[in-house]
Write an enzyme that holds these catalytic residues in place. Structure first.
Site, PDB file in Angstrom:
ATOM      1  N   ASP A 175      10.043  31.346  35.664  1.00  0.00           N
ATOM      2  CA  ASP A 175      10.226  32.930  35.464  1.00  0.00           C
ATOM      3  C   ASP A 175      10.337  32.448  36.609  1.00  0.00           C
ATOM      4  O   ASP A 175      10.700  32.139  38.240  1.00  0.00           O
ATOM      5  CB  ASP A 175       8.470  33.102  36.391  1.00  0.00           C
ATOM      6  CG  ASP A 175       8.185  33.750  36.797  1.00  0.00           C
ATOM      7  OD1 ASP A 175       8.828  34.779  37.038  1.00  0.00           O
ATOM      8  OD2 ASP A 175       7.472  34.425  37.352  1.00  0.00           O
ATOM      9  N   ASP A 233      14.517  39.599  35.697  1.00  0.00           N
ATOM     10  CA  ASP A 233      13.044  38.917  35.471  1.00  0.00           C
ATOM     11  C   ASP A 233      12.884  38.803  34.573  1.00  0.00           C
ATOM     12  O   ASP A 233      13.039  38.810  33.453  1.00  0.00           O
ATOM     13  CB  ASP A 233      12.368  39.298  36.275  1.00  0.00           C
ATOM     14  CG  ASP A 233      11.009  39.202  36.582  1.00  0.00           C
ATOM     15  OD1 ASP A 233      10.575  38.218  36.915  1.00  0.00           O
ATOM     16  OD2 ASP A 233       9.668  40.286  35.997  1.00  0.00           O
TER      17      ASP A 233
END
Length: 419
Positions: free
Chosen positions: A112, A291
């Site tokens: 992440d 992201d």
């Protein structure tokens, strides 16, 4: 440049998008986006990557030039050791095996770039060893799409045989919601996102920061390579800590300064514009983020509506995604992303979900679903797009904390027709 590829251990558990299929996936992506937009995701105070770099003594990067270029084959900006690790495509996001403790317990962690805490215990329990140290502090992290709380430890973290981190801050979950099929998060976002997440602690250095601080890698940066796949749970991605893997990208690696527009500036934020075909700009130059933790390509509502109108797509009632007919797919145009004066072609095939993986969405066999979706907010919010998982499968990206910049390059899969 020393370069060692360390083979990760792919996990065998099948990970669906969510129990509720694509509709729940959409809900999670948008909830995550709303946390980003609120500027309070994962932390209480806010500061940019640049502020972290100055506070922690990194070399100051150049923020005025629109972009710089590293030719293919130069190995990027790393002049010393770097190491690469294979990561696994779980069908929705990417995961890797991370060892914690001595002897190490292997955990499947979601990669992440939109958060920065590393933690375990969502499914497989934490196993303290002689290297484990309970700090006595508590940890609470909210992702919009999930939450975790528990205790903060320091421990030995093993990413690979030559990527071992001593005294890494590790959250140990006593409660975790929204993390089906994974054991936790490997957070590789800006370190300031950890502020306010651990009691009595200013911030918690990321695994990349600690590898750099401990002299294991020569640059505080991370290279990320994914490739599109028609199968789930296969090792088809690679993380390179401390450098770039020039065998994974083609042409030039172009770098741009991180955006100064808030709230995108708190993450791996850049400025870009998006055009549909060669004649229709659907998103003028604006700030957003790259992201790995977001599955879809999300655009501000007005840009999404312009895309839907241009493609003729309709919303599928079963999945909530846009869907098009085979004839519309034949006529589908590329999306062109302009980043730092360089145009990147996001092909028609890149814009659709892999048809062989429609079951992961709860979709119909053979139906064509688009991965472009509505961010859920209007233009001008300071975060008008999220280039997520589907976009990242087509480009090589570099997250450079030391120079406060993000790099993008094409790969052998940019124009692939695997979907």
């Amino acid at each position: 440049m020393s370069h060692v590829v360390i083979r990760g251990i792919p996990f065998a558990t099948s990970l669906r998008a969510a129990k509720g299929g694509a509709k729940e996936l959409l809900q999670r992506d948008r909830a995550r986006a709303q946390k980003f937009l609120a500027g309070t995701s994962h932390h209480t105070p806010s500061a940019t990557v640049g502020e972290y770099s100055r506070r922690h003594g990194h070399q100051k990067g150049t923020a005025t030039a629109p972009s710089t270029t590293v030719p293919s084959g130069t190995g990027g900006s790393s002049t010393g050791a770097s190491s690469s690790i294979d990561v696994t495509d779980s069908g929705v996001t990417y995961t890797m095996q991370v060892g914690v403790g001595n002897p190490a317990t292997q955990y499947t962690l979601l990669i992440d770039t939109g958060s920065s805490n590393t933690w375990v215990g969502a499914n497989l329990p934490y196993n303290p060893t002689t290297s484990s140290q309970d700090t006595g502090n508590t940890i609470n992290v909210s992702y919009g799409s999930g939450t975790m709380s528990g205790e903060e430890y320091t421990d030995t973290v093993t990413l690979g045989s030559n990527l071992v981190i001593q005294n890494q801050g590790i959250g140990v979950a006593s409660s975790a919601q929204g993390f089906q099929g994974v054991d936790g998060i490997l957070g590789v976002g800006p370190v300031d996102l950890t502020q306010g997440t651990v009691s009595n602690t200013l911030d918690v250095p990321t695994v990349t920061d600690n590898l750099y601080a401990q002299g294991t890698i020569s640059s505080d940066l991370l290279g990320v390579f994914y490739e599109p796949s028609s199968n789930a749970n296969v090792p088809n991605g690679e993380l390179t800590f401390g450098g770039t893997d020039n065998t994974k990208y083609t042409g030039a690696l172009n770098t741009v300064p991180l955006t100064t527009t808030s709230p995108a500036s708190r993450y791996w934020g850049i400025d870009q514009s998006v055009s549909y075909g060669t004649g229709q700009t659907i998103l003028n130059t604006t700030a957003g983020i790259v992201d790995t933790g977001t599955t879809l390509l999300l655009l501000a509502t007005e840009a999404f509506q312009a895309y839907q109108q241009a493609t003729g797509a309709v919303q599928d009632p079963n999945t909530g995604l846009l869907t098009i007919t085979p004839q519309q797919y034949t006529n589908l145009q590329s999306l062109y992303f302009q980043i730092g004066g360089v145009t990147y072609d996001f092909t028609p095939n890149a814009q659709i979900w892999p048809r062989s993986l429609n079951s992961i969405l709860g979709g119909n066999e053979g139906q064509i679903y688009l991965i472009v979706s509505d961010l859920g907010s209007s233009l001008g919010s300071g975060l008008d797009f999220i280039n997520g998982f589907g976009w990242l499968q087509r480009f090589y990206t570099v997250y450079d904390t030391g120079k406060k910049q993000l790099g993008v390059a094409t790969t052998a899969y940019t124009n692939a027709d695997t979907n």
